[in-house]
Design a protein around this motif. Structure first.
Motif, PDB file in Angstrom:
ATOM      1  N   SER A 391       0.834  -1.207   0.000  1.00 29.01           N
ATOM      2  CA  SER A 391       0.000   0.000   0.000  1.00 29.01           C
ATOM      3  C   SER A 391       0.867   1.255   0.000  1.00 29.01           C
ATOM      4  O   SER A 391       0.590   2.217  -0.730  1.00 29.01           O
ATOM      5  N   ARG A 392       1.935   1.239   0.801  1.00 33.47           N
ATOM      6  CA  ARG A 392       2.848   2.395   0.828  1.00 33.47           C
ATOM      7  C   ARG A 392       3.532   2.571  -0.526  1.00 33.47           C
ATOM      8  O   ARG A 392       3.693   3.697  -1.013  1.00 33.47           O
ATOM      9  N   ALA A 393       3.930   1.456  -1.139  1.00 34.81           N
ATOM     10  CA  ALA A 393       4.603   1.536  -2.439  1.00 34.81           C
ATOM     11  C   ALA A 393       3.673   2.103  -3.508  1.00 34.81           C
ATOM     12  O   ALA A 393       4.115   2.837  -4.403  1.00 34.81           O
ATOM     13  N   LEU A 394       2.391   1.778  -3.422  1.00 34.39           N
ATOM     14  CA  LEU A 394       1.439   2.243  -4.433  1.00 34.39           C
ATOM     15  C   LEU A 394       1.196   3.743  -4.379  1.00 34.39           C
ATOM     16  O   LEU A 394       0.652   4.324  -5.327  1.00 34.39           O
ATOM     17  N   MET A 395       1.600   4.380  -3.292  1.00 41.70           N
ATOM     18  CA  MET A 395       1.463   5.840  -3.223  1.00 41.70           C
ATOM     19  C   MET A 395       2.273   6.505  -4.322  1.00 41.70           C
ATOM     20  O   MET A 395       1.963   7.629  -4.744  1.00 41.70           O
ATOM     21  N   ARG A 396       3.317   5.825  -4.790  1.00 42.17           N
ATOM     22  CA  ARG A 396       4.157   6.406  -5.840  1.00 42.17           C
ATOM     23  C   ARG A 396       3.456   6.406  -7.201  1.00 42.17           C
ATOM     24  O   ARG A 396       3.949   6.997  -8.153  1.00 42.17           O
ATOM     25  N   HIS A 397       2.323   5.698  -7.298  1.00 38.58           N
ATOM     26  CA  HIS A 397       1.618   5.580  -8.579  1.00 38.58           C
ATOM     27  C   HIS A 397       0.238   6.222  -8.500  1.00 38.58           C
ATOM     28  O   HIS A 397      -0.722   5.749  -9.117  1.00 38.58           O
ATOM     29  N   HIS A 398       0.144   7.320  -7.737  1.00 40.35           N
ATOM     30  CA  HIS A 398      -1.140   7.973  -7.523  1.00 40.35           C
ATOM     31  C   HIS A 398      -1.726   8.554  -8.803  1.00 40.35           C
ATOM     32  O   HIS A 398      -2.926   8.884  -8.859  1.00 40.35           O
ATOM     33  N   ASN A 399      -0.889   8.678  -9.840  1.00 38.95           N
ATOM     34  CA  ASN A 399      -1.381   9.243 -11.101  1.00 38.95           C
ATOM     35  C   ASN A 399      -2.020   8.190 -12.004  1.00 38.95           C
ATOM     36  O   ASN A 399      -2.522   8.518 -13.078  1.00 38.95           O
ATOM     37  N   ILE A 400      -2.026   6.916 -11.573  1.00 36.07           N
ATOM     38  CA  ILE A 400      -2.627   5.842 -12.370  1.00 36.07           C
ATOM     39  C   ILE A 400      -3.923   5.417 -11.686  1.00 36.07           C
ATOM     40  O   ILE A 400      -3.911   4.894 -10.565  1.00 36.07           O
TER      41      ILE A 400
END
Length: 418
Positions: A391-400
């Motif tokens: 979940s923390r890693a997915l913060m880097r892909h907030h534009n998708i």
């Protein structure tokens, strides 16, 4: 600037690698890496391991980021009977429960009871143990624990009343205790897991089951890793590897814990050596030389397909080699039975992390959706910890958009999880 940032920049410049090129290789934003180099943001060990590999630092960059350390859980205080080597009254609580319901549950010796009857009970509870292990892959740990505790207390009463199979009953009770410890771990209670693991060692020693007693140190090493203490994990694993009484399987599993501890510390060479050692110890021919008694279930996981590859993938992810990790983990997951929801949730979650770190986002999304289904059935604290990292890693892909929605599903599943 931080010491890590200074060293990262020095090594990057020496390799004539631009910040943009490094960011592309480790799948992090260039601006984020710039803040790491200038000390405006602290580096985490996940990023440090990826950068370490790309800059060929051989663990030196990882060593500059402090390992998150958590206090080891204190096990429950042994009773006076435990400390003096006597047998506690294990059936007291069960009997009290029965009395509350007006049900006769107190065990007493039977005059006509013979060895054949004891052996029949042994067979029954070994079969129940195997059934509990299968159920643990499909049900929440709290449900499995309820059944295990009743059987364990019954076995300890039988130890007191048996006339001929006391040692074998105590060994069976030790296996139940070890399994209870693992279910406590999966329920997120590492303190109880440690207490039950040490109770297992006590019972195994009394039953003269030296290999099982040694294996409890493998379990303690695993708990130490969960609590962020690789040094203790390595020390415990080394004790098993040096114990001549430990069978090949227990020593192989100890080598796995050792490899994981080296991976957390960023020691590539030592980790790979330990993985090779484990693969050799767990070779079927080595296992057959010290096989357990017929009908006795093996120690450690019996459901993960290709356990060597599963642990190798786990280690390569911690070493900052996510693409190699995903290859190992995907193979292990493919060979793990579909009904083994607990194992699939744990290693599937780490596979999703590996896919995310290597930029394979479509594969990551597909695996994560399956992990959410598996984890929703069994409530695994181990898988939940991996999913929180995802979940923390997915913060880097907030534009998708699809990945924003995926993160929302993850966070919903983790609501209320410790």
């Amino acid at each position: 600037m931080s010491e890590f940032g200074i060293e990262m920049r020095r090594r990057r410049m020496r390799r004539e690698l631009s910040l943009a090129a490094l960011a592309d290789r480790v799948h992090y934003d260039k601006g984020y890496l710039s803040k790491i180099e200038t000390g405006r943001l602290p580096a985490n060990r996940r990023l440090a391991s990826l950068v370490d590999v790309e800059l060929e630092a051989e663990g030196e960059l990882v060593a500059l980021v402090p390992q998150e350390s958590r206090r080891r859980s204190s096990p429950e205080t042994p009773t006076a009977d435990d400390a003096e080597g006597g047998e506690p009254d294990w059936g007291r609580e069960l009997a009290a429960f029965g009395e509350a319901l007006s049900v006769p549950l107190t065990m007493r010796p039977t005059a006509g009871w013979g060895e054949a009857d004891d052996l029949r009970l042994l067979t029954h509870y070994w079969e129940e143990f195997d059934r509990h292990r299968r159920l643990s892959q499909q049900l929440p740990p709290e449900l499995v624990l309820r059944r295990l505790i009743v059987d364990f207390n019954t076995l300890m009463e039988l130890v007191q009343t048996s006339r001929s199979t006391t040692s074998r009953l105590r060994l069976l009770a030790a296996r139940y205790a070890e399994f209870i410890g693992w279910m406590c771990q999966e329920a997120g209670r590492l303190d109880l897991a440690l207490a039950w693991t040490r109770r297992t060692a006590n019972l195994a020693t009394r039953a003269e089951a030296a290999d099982l007693a040694a294996y409890t140190l493998v379990r303690e090493a695993e708990l130490a890793l969960y609590e962020g203490d690789p040094a203790t994990a390595m020390e415990l694993a080394a004790q098993v590897l040096e114990d001549p009484r430990a069978q090949a399987r227990s020593r192989g599993l100890a080598a796995h814990r050792q490899a994981q501890a080296f991976a957390v510390r960023g020691d590539h060479a030592a980790c790979l050596n330990s993985l090779d050692h484990a693969r050799d110890l767990l070779h079927p021919e080595r296992i057959a030389q010290g096989a357990q008694s017929a009908g006795e279930p093996v120690v450690g996981s019996a459901t993960v397909g290709g356990l060597d590859n599963a642990i190798a993938g786990w280690c390569h992810y911690d070493l900052g080699r996510p693409r190699r990790a995903s290859e190992f983990l995907a193979d292990a997951l493919e060979r793990t039975p579909a009904e083994a929801h607990r194992s699939r949730a744990l290693f599937g979650a780490r596979l999703a992390l590996a896919y995310e770190a290597s930029g394979e986002l479509e594969e990551m999304r597909a695996v994560t959706l399956q992990v959410l289904r598996d984890a929703g059935l069994v409530h695994s604290a181990g898988a939940d910890a991996e999913l929180r990292g995802l979940s923390r890693a997915l913060m880097r892909h907030h534009n998708i958009k699809a990945l924003r929605e995926l993160r929302s599903s993850l966070d919903e599943a983790l609501v209320g999880v410790r």
